[in-house]
Design a protein around this motif. Structure first.
Motif, mmCIF file in Angstrom:
data_model
loop_
_atom_site.group_PDB
_atom_site.id
_atom_site.type_symbol
_atom_site.label_atom_id
_atom_site.label_comp_id
_atom_site.label_asym_id
_atom_site.label_seq_id
_atom_site.Cartn_x
_atom_site.Cartn_y
_atom_site.Cartn_z
ATOM 1 N N ALA A 1 10.882 3.818 6.391
ATOM 2 C CA ALA A 1 11.380 4.458 5.173
ATOM 3 C C ALA A 1 11.437 5.977 5.320
ATOM 4 C CB ALA A 1 10.487 4.073 3.998
ATOM 5 N N TYR B 1 6.385 3.861 -2.663
ATOM 6 C CA TYR B 1 6.529 2.791 -1.669
ATOM 7 C C TYR B 1 5.532 1.698 -2.048
ATOM 8 C CZ TYR B 1 2.502 4.611 1.012
ATOM 9 O OH TYR B 1 1.250 5.026 1.402
ATOM 10 N N ALA C 1 8.114 -2.552 -0.018
ATOM 11 C CA ALA C 1 7.732 -2.269 1.365
ATOM 12 C C ALA C 1 6.691 -3.273 1.857
ATOM 13 C CB ALA C 1 7.181 -0.842 1.455
#
Length: 300
Positions: free
Chosen positions: A33, A131, A210
């Protein structure tokens, strides 16, 4: 309904954002990411990171694995510190530097919620990226309010009973200019949302799903597959919110039709954290997902 593909080119130098020698686990979504963040926003970024996996992964100066400016802050204060940085830059007339608060679900949905709400209410010019690996991973896999029901953690050994907190919807209730959900399984979609957020003045929030191999108990080679399965089963819905309206993102468009979604068991069976999931848990998750989709349809 066909799939609308968002495929902007990702710059070739995106791999320079995270340097060799970082401390991420195999298959960790964080480094994936951060590379997309670097590709979308370039090098003029100040990253504000509270205590979380990322602070361990990138390490501290001068040995940082993040190729850019980074401020490590206390757990609850990412949004507050990022607010101060954004205001300081504005006072100095610096308009070409992106301020990004980058925090996990614990530092966002739980411990950081107060400062996050304050920054959103004041509409500071920053991008907040949550995240979401659905637990406190670097301190021993404890449950967070973003952990889904049925999931094993060290503090929910029989599976969590409460539903997952919907932080994106909470941010929409703040009336901020831009809110989006994203997935590590769809980097082009995440890239496009970051590019859009970078051009909007005010507070922007992106919740990035995630999957964590260590905490979710799956093989590190499956990170992207599991991230995609979350979307393909309808469990994780990709959308954008602007000007009071929700737009469904390309990867999620087919799954507004429930009959096109893959069975949820395909997602659960690959993860050790759902080894003890019950039929009752699955029914609760199905109700939660159905309600989430109905809410999306209402505001499209």
């Amino acid at each position: 309904m066909g799939v609308s593909r968002v495929v902007p080119p990702l710059p070739r130098d995106m791999r320079e954002t995270v340097l060799p020698g970082h401390a991420a686990c195999h298959g960790c979504p964080i480094t994936m990411a951060l590379k997309v963040v670097g590709a979308a926003l370039g090098k003029k970024v100040i990253l504000v990171v509270p205590a979380c996996c990322t602070s361990v992964v990138v390490g501290a100066w001068p040995g940082s694995g993040f190729n850019g400016s980074i401020i490590h802050v206390a757990f609850a204060s990412a949004a507050a510190v990022a607010s101060g940085v954004a205001e300081a830059l504005a006072r100095r007339g610096i308009n070409d530097v992106h301020v990004v608060a980058w925090a996990g679900d614990g530092g966002t949905a739980d411990i950081g919620m107060a400062s996050l709400s304050g920054a959103a209410e004041r509409n500071h010019n920053m991008i907040y990226i949550m995240y979401d690996n659905e637990a406190y991973m670097n301190t021993g896999i404890q449950r967070s309010s973003a952990t889904p029901p049925g999931a094993w953690t060290t503090t929910t050994p029989l599976g969590k009973k409460e539903p997952k907190k919907d932080v994106a919807r909470i941010m929409i209730a703040h009336g901020v200019p831009y809110v989006a959900t994203a997935s590590i399984g769809y980097p082009h979609d995440f890239y496009a949302k970051l590019k859009k957020a970078s051009k909007i003045k005010g507070f922007k929030f992106i919740q990035l799903h995630a999957p964590c191999p260590t905490g979710w108990r799956f093989d590190p080679s499956l990170t992207v597959k599991i991230a995609k399965l979350a979307v393909e089963t309808g469990l994780w819905i990709l959308y954008e919110y602007e000007n009071g309206k929700i737009t469904l993102s390309g990867p999620s468009k087919p799954y507004i039709d429930k009959s096109k979604r893959k069975p949820m068991i395909e997602y659960f069976k690959l993860q050790g954290r759902f080894k003890g999931i019950t039929e009752e848990d699955i029914k609760a998750i199905e109700r939660y997902v159905d309600e989430a989709w109905e809410w999306i349809k209402k505001y499209m």
